[in-house]
Design a protein around this motif. Structure first.
Motif, PDB file in Angstrom:
ATOM      1  N   CYS A   1      19.729  -9.970  12.396  1.00 25.31           N
ATOM      2  CA  CYS A   1      18.984  -8.143  12.180  1.00 25.31           C
ATOM      3  C   CYS A   1      19.614  -7.520  13.884  1.00 25.31           C
ATOM      4  CB  CYS A   1      17.739  -8.499  12.063  1.00 25.31           C
ATOM      5  SG  CYS A   1      17.170  -9.257  10.741  1.00 25.31           S
ATOM      6  N   GLU A   2      19.604  -5.642  12.691  1.00 20.82           N
ATOM      7  CA  GLU A   2      19.271  -4.900  14.217  1.00 20.82           C
ATOM      8  C   GLU A   2      18.432  -4.557  14.871  1.00 20.82           C
ATOM      9  OE1 GLU A   2      21.569  -1.681  11.946  1.00 20.82           O
ATOM     10  OE2 GLU A   2      23.840  -2.541  11.943  1.00 20.82           O
ATOM     11  N   THR A   3      17.825  -5.522  15.798  1.00 22.54           N
ATOM     12  CA  THR A   3      16.537  -5.686  16.086  1.00 22.54           C
ATOM     13  C   THR A   3      16.610  -6.451  17.693  1.00 22.54           C
ATOM     14  OG1 THR A   3      16.082  -7.447  14.899  1.00 22.54           O
ATOM     15  CG2 THR A   3      15.107  -5.329  13.715  1.00 22.54           C
ATOM     16  N   GLU A   4      15.807  -5.062  18.476  1.00 22.17           N
ATOM     17  CA  GLU A   4      15.901  -6.264  19.599  1.00 22.17           C
ATOM     18  C   GLU A   4      15.637  -8.016  20.004  1.00 22.17           C
ATOM     19  OE1 GLU A   4      14.179  -3.523  22.233  1.00 22.17           O
ATOM     20  OE2 GLU A   4      15.194  -1.727  21.850  1.00 22.17           O
ATOM     21  N   GLY A   5      13.679  -8.071  18.928  1.00 17.83           N
ATOM     22  CA  GLY A   5      14.208  -9.366  19.102  1.00 17.83           C
ATOM     23  C   GLY A   5      13.418 -10.033  17.690  1.00 17.83           C
ATOM     24  N   GLU A   6      13.240 -11.233  18.041  1.00 17.56           N
ATOM     25  CA  GLU A   6      12.867 -11.648  16.491  1.00 17.56           C
ATOM     26  C   GLU A   6      11.678 -11.642  16.126  1.00 17.56           C
ATOM     27  OE1 GLU A   6      13.494 -16.122  17.405  1.00 17.56           O
ATOM     28  OE2 GLU A   6      15.881 -15.395  17.125  1.00 17.56           O
ATOM     29  N   SER A   7      10.079 -10.728  16.291  1.00 17.46           N
ATOM     30  CA  SER A   7       8.711 -10.395  16.358  1.00 17.46           C
ATOM     31  C   SER A   7       9.259 -10.449  15.109  1.00 17.46           C
ATOM     32  CB  SER A   7       8.336 -10.208  17.809  1.00 17.46           C
ATOM     33  OG  SER A   7       8.829  -8.886  18.129  1.00 17.46           O
ATOM     34  N   ASP A   8       9.895  -9.327  14.934  1.00 23.27           N
ATOM     35  CA  ASP A   8       9.748  -8.259  13.746  1.00 23.27           C
ATOM     36  C   ASP A   8      10.525  -9.075  12.394  1.00 23.27           C
ATOM     37  OD1 ASP A   8       8.707  -6.648  15.447  1.00 23.27           O
ATOM     38  OD2 ASP A   8      10.702  -5.382  16.014  1.00 23.27           O
ATOM     39  N   MET A   9      10.947  -9.739  12.322  1.00 18.71           N
ATOM     40  CA  MET A   9      11.231 -11.090  11.124  1.00 18.71           C
ATOM     41  C   MET A   9      10.492 -11.622  10.364  1.00 18.71           C
ATOM     42  SD  MET A   9      14.799 -13.706  11.710  1.00 18.71           S
ATOM     43  CE  MET A   9      15.454 -12.676  11.960  1.00 18.71           C
ATOM     44  N   LYS A  10       9.993 -11.333   9.068  1.00 25.09           N
ATOM     45  CA  LYS A  10       9.256 -11.573   8.412  1.00 25.09           C
ATOM     46  C   LYS A  10      10.140 -12.939   7.234  1.00 25.09           C
ATOM     47  CE  LYS A  10       5.581 -10.392  10.219  1.00 25.09           C
ATOM     48  NZ  LYS A  10       5.031 -11.913  11.568  1.00 25.09           N
TER      49      LYS A  10
ATOM     50  N   VAL B   1       5.919 -20.470   0.605  1.00 21.77           N
ATOM     51  CA  VAL B   1       5.214 -20.446   1.829  1.00 21.77           C
ATOM     52  C   VAL B   1       5.408 -19.088   3.007  1.00 21.77           C
ATOM     53  CG1 VAL B   1       4.540 -22.724   2.059  1.00 21.77           C
ATOM     54  CG2 VAL B   1       7.000 -22.178   2.816  1.00 21.77           C
ATOM     55  N   ASP B   2       4.640 -18.407   3.278  1.00 20.59           N
ATOM     56  CA  ASP B   2       5.208 -17.388   4.045  1.00 20.59           C
ATOM     57  C   ASP B   2       4.962 -17.414   5.474  1.00 20.59           C
ATOM     58  OD1 ASP B   2       6.232 -16.124   1.813  1.00 20.59           O
ATOM     59  OD2 ASP B   2       3.368 -16.267   1.269  1.00 20.59           O
ATOM     60  N   ASP B   3       4.962 -16.398   6.287  1.00 20.69           N
ATOM     61  CA  ASP B   3       5.456 -15.952   7.069  1.00 20.69           C
ATOM     62  C   ASP B   3       5.883 -17.273   8.263  1.00 20.69           C
ATOM     63  OD1 ASP B   3       3.804 -13.370   6.768  1.00 20.69           O
ATOM     64  OD2 ASP B   3       2.204 -14.841   6.603  1.00 20.69           O
ATOM     65  N   TYR B   4       7.386 -16.824   7.972  1.00 19.29           N
ATOM     66  CA  TYR B   4       8.362 -17.819   8.657  1.00 19.29           C
ATOM     67  C   TYR B   4       9.547 -16.913   9.975  1.00 19.29           C
ATOM     68  CZ  TYR B   4       5.812 -22.181   7.422  1.00 19.29           C
ATOM     69  OH  TYR B   4       4.729 -22.931   7.724  1.00 19.29           O
ATOM     70  N   GLN B   5       9.551 -17.651  11.198  1.00 22.49           N
ATOM     71  CA  GLN B   5      11.111 -16.778  11.508  1.00 22.49           C
ATOM     72  C   GLN B   5      12.263 -17.099  11.575  1.00 22.49           C
ATOM     73  OE1 GLN B   5       9.739 -15.560  14.785  1.00 22.49           O
ATOM     74  NE2 GLN B   5       8.637 -13.808  13.870  1.00 22.49           N
ATOM     75  N   LEU B   6      12.407 -18.727  11.557  1.00 26.10           N
ATOM     76  CA  LEU B   6      14.022 -19.350  12.006  1.00 26.10           C
ATOM     77  C   LEU B   6      13.979 -20.488  11.991  1.00 26.10           C
ATOM     78  CD1 LEU B   6      15.708 -17.226  15.481  1.00 26.10           C
ATOM     79  CD2 LEU B   6      16.689 -16.786  13.089  1.00 26.10           C
ATOM     80  N   SER B   7      12.670 -21.144  11.538  1.00 27.56           N
ATOM     81  CA  SER B   7      12.179 -22.513  11.472  1.00 27.56           C
ATOM     82  C   SER B   7      11.457 -22.844  10.510  1.00 27.56           C
ATOM     83  CB  SER B   7      12.533 -23.242  12.455  1.00 27.56           C
ATOM     84  OG  SER B   7      11.036 -23.107  13.341  1.00 27.56           O
ATOM     85  N   PHE B   8      11.001 -24.316   9.410  1.00 28.22           N
ATOM     86  CA  PHE B   8      10.174 -24.589   8.818  1.00 28.22           C
ATOM     87  C   PHE B   8      10.128 -25.655   9.025  1.00 28.22           C
ATOM     88  CE2 PHE B   8       9.253 -26.085   4.563  1.00 28.22           C
ATOM     89  CZ  PHE B   8       7.916 -25.960   4.694  1.00 28.22           C
ATOM     90  N   LEU B   9       8.600 -26.202   9.384  1.00 23.43           N
ATOM     91  CA  LEU B   9       8.290 -28.039   9.228  1.00 23.43           C
ATOM     92  C   LEU B   9       7.535 -27.993   8.006  1.00 23.43           C
ATOM     93  CD1 LEU B   9       8.287 -30.967  11.012  1.00 23.43           C
ATOM     94  CD2 LEU B   9       5.436 -29.598  11.673  1.00 23.43           C
ATOM     95  N   LEU B  10       8.359 -28.833   7.495  1.00 22.50           N
ATOM     96  CA  LEU B  10       7.563 -29.895   6.166  1.00 22.50           C
ATOM     97  C   LEU B  10       6.339 -31.048   6.207  1.00 22.50           C
ATOM     98  CD1 LEU B  10       6.869 -30.236   3.385  1.00 22.50           C
ATOM     99  CD2 LEU B  10       9.302 -31.621   2.926  1.00 22.50           C
TER     100      LEU B  10
END
Length: 636
Positions: free
Chosen positions: A236-245, A261-270
């Motif tokens: 992503c062309e962003t400075e950080g990961e906080s904007d990634m959805k 499921v919604d609102d995760y960034q770079l990982s998901f725990l089942l």
């Protein structure tokens, strides 16, 4: 008389020549704006150009749905409107025919097509897929099939609101070229659908053209097993990961639908995954909060969770039969489902508990793979047949996996020689299934732990695979499903489990689909006299009858037909003519119909010969009897 015939001849010639000389115009059409299942107006119009004195010679007929309708005259312009109903999936044919003195002309033939107006299309989804060309790709979907050619029109209006552009398409997608919109500016789009039966419009969609650029697809890179967590990467062309959805979808191998499921960034725990279960994951993301377009879904990532100790018990049943020496039992079990085994089953363990307190263990050599484990509920495994000798107090079966052994299951063996109350059992077929119902006396039902309904094919060419269903004691019916074979007899038996022992109640033979039976075997005649004969035959075996034999039809030639009960194998025909040849036949009847006839021929005895034989017997027997009586008196 001759003069009258000559005049009539010239009149007919004149009328024929006039009718042949006239020009005929016939048109047929229908009201295309009316929907299916409503009345469709069919109009037939004719015009004869010529002298009206003879135009009555021609008749206009309208054929609608194979029914002929006569118009009163064809002299002037005539229109007839007929109302017909066209089903959604059918076509209606309308024919207009002009009949002039028996000369019929098919002047027009139209087809009324079924169709409905289009429903409103879905709101269009738009995105920029290529950063170099920057065209906007919009797609939508239709909620019905109008069955008539439908044109879709994509409309768009820029932020000024001054002009509306559009593009037509026969498919459910269209493109707005880069030069046709303003970059990084508001825009509004919608779609209309139209055919000859109506028009419909979708909801409008407003967005900023700078917020619909589709980002790159994420890539799931690795996972951890305990706990089960997946990780992915995305540029992503962003400075950080906080904007990634990101959104994550997953499902187990036996689930039909994805869980989202919604609102995760770079990982998901089942949380709390099922042991020894295959899971599939996929993810898509957007890089900025204001971005309205998500990336495409990633490739599916598969994970199998580690095994665990088995839970629950096996579903075990027995089929025992007495003989002269001892009692043998076939022990069956349903393979443990993956959800209970929670690992690969290595083998099954049978434990015999003896009267002296010792145990004898038998380990099956059957090994099951995962595929058969997944379909465990559909089949049955045969453990084997072993003798229940004196001193055996109980038999238990367990599943053995790499993580442990399941709890043992006690087998409810039958109680032999026990009297049972009268039970009504009914088995009927419905849509390829067997509907089983029963009734038992109330006092007997109070002691029941559960019912067991078992079924097995009686066809000898297939190895028997016993199958059974456990039914709660409060119920008195069950539906048997499975891969039943057509025209095959199944023995359905009802058992009751009382004090951990099974008691046989009743059985019945049933078919999911019945067929016409084959020929009746071993058909012949005996006891032939001058006026009667006995017809005998054998029952068709249950495995070959293709259905329940309702009755036998017995006949002589084609004149005499008698229906005989299905439990009989003979019938006496009387009142026959002496010295007469007959053709006798018998056939079996099921619900599907009468089977092929078994045929034989015979001749009745001659009546005079029969009388002579009878008199000869009398002349011989009576003197002999008198002689014996005289000798007896002499010795008294």
């Amino acid at each position: 008389m001759a003069r009258r015939n000559v005049i009539l001849f010239f009149i007919l010639i004149y009328m024929w020549m006039c009718c042949r000389a006239f020009e005929v115009e016939v048109n047929c059409w229908y009201n295309q704006a009316l929907p299916v299942s409503a009345n469709v107006s069919v109009v037939c119009h004719t015009s004869l150009q010529g002298r009206p004195a003879i135009c009555g010679l021609c008749q206009l007929d309208v054929m609608i749905s194979e029914q002929r309708h006569h118009l009163p005259s064809a002299c002037t312009n005539i229109s007839e409107t007929r109302a017909i109903s066209i089903a959604f999936e059918h076509k209606g044919h309308v024919r207009c025919m002009l009949n002039c003195r028996g000369n019929t002309l098919d002047t027009c033939n139209v087809t009324v097509l079924g169709g409905i107006p289009p429903n409103p299309p879905s709101r269009p989804n738009c995105s920029i897929e290529d950063l170099e060309e920057r065209d906007i790709h919009c797609n939508w979907s239709s909620s019905n099939k109008p069955r008539r050619p439908t044109i879709y029109t994509l409309h768009w209006q820029d932020f000024t609101g001054r002009s509306i552009n559009f593009r037509e398409s026969e498919k459910e997608h269209a493109i707005i070229k880069r030069e046709e919109y303003t970059e990084d500016a508001p825009i509004k789009v919608w779609v209309t659908a139209r055919n000859v039966l109506g028009t419909a419009k979708s909801h409008e969609y407003e967005f900023n053209t700078g917020h619909i650029i589709r980002p790159d697809t994420p890539n799931i890179t690795y996972h951890t097993s305990q706990p089960l967590e997946i990780f992915w990467e995305m540029e992503c062309e962003t400075e950080g990961e906080s904007d990634m959805k990101c959104q994550v979808q997953y499902h187990a191998d036996d689930d039909m639908d994805w869980t989202e499921v919604d609102d995760y960034q770079l990982s998901f725990l089942l949380e709390d995954p099922r042991p020894f279960t295959d899971y599939q994951f996929r993810v898509h993301c957007r890089c900025k909060d204001e971005q309205e377009v998500m990336s495409h879904w990633s490739s599916v990532y598969s994970v199998r969770t580690p095994p665990a100790a088995p839970i629950g018990t096996l579903d075990v049943w027995s089929d025992c039969a007495p003989n002269s020496e001892t009692t043998f039992c076939n022990v069956f079990w349903k393979e443990m489902p993956v959800s209970q085994a929670r690992g690969e089953v290595n083998n099954y363990i049978v434990t015999l508990k003896l009267e002296n307190g010792t145990e004898s263990r038998q380990v099956t050599r059957q090994r099951r793979d995962t595929e058969s484990q997944r379909s465990a509920e559909q089949g049955c495994g045969r453990l084997g047949r072993f003798p229940l000798l004196a001193g055996v107090m109980g038999v238990f079966v367990s599943a053995n996996t790499s993580m442990g052994i399941s709890d043992p299951t006690f087998i409810a063996f039958p109680v032999l020689g026990q009297s049972t109350p009268g039970v009504n059992l009914s088995v009927t077929e419905m849509n390829g299934k067997l509907m089983v119902s029963w009734s038992a006396p109330s006092g007997f039902s109070e002691n029941i732990q559960e019912y067991v309904v078992q079924h097995v094919s009686v066809e000898p060419s297939h190895p028997p695979c016993l199958n059974w269903v456990r039914v709660n004691k409060t119920r008195s019916f069950v539906t048997l499903t499975g891969k039943f074979r057509n025209y095959t007899a199944y023995n359905v038996s009802l058992f009751a489990v009382i004090r951990n022992s099974s008691t046989f109640l009743k059985s019945a033979v049933a078919y999911t689909l019945q067929g016409v039976p084959p020929e009746v075997p071993k058909f012949n005649v005996k006891n032939i006299s001058h006026s009667s004969v006995t017809l005998i035959w054998s029952h068709i075996p249950v495995h070959a009858s293709k259905g329940v034999i309702l009755q036998y039809s017995v006949g002589l030639n084609e004149d005499t037909v008698v229906n005989v009960s299905s439990d009989r194998t003979s019938y006496q025909m009387s009142e026959l003519q002496p010295a007469q040849q007959y053709q006798a036949w018998v056939s079996a009847v099921t619900a599907a119909g009468e089977g092929a006839r078994s045929i034989t021929t015979f001749s009745t005895a001659d009546k005079s010969g029969y009388v002579a034989t009878t008199l000869l017997a009398v002349f011989i027997v009576v003197p002999l009897f008198a002689l014996i009586l005289l000798v007896a008196l002499l010795f008294v």
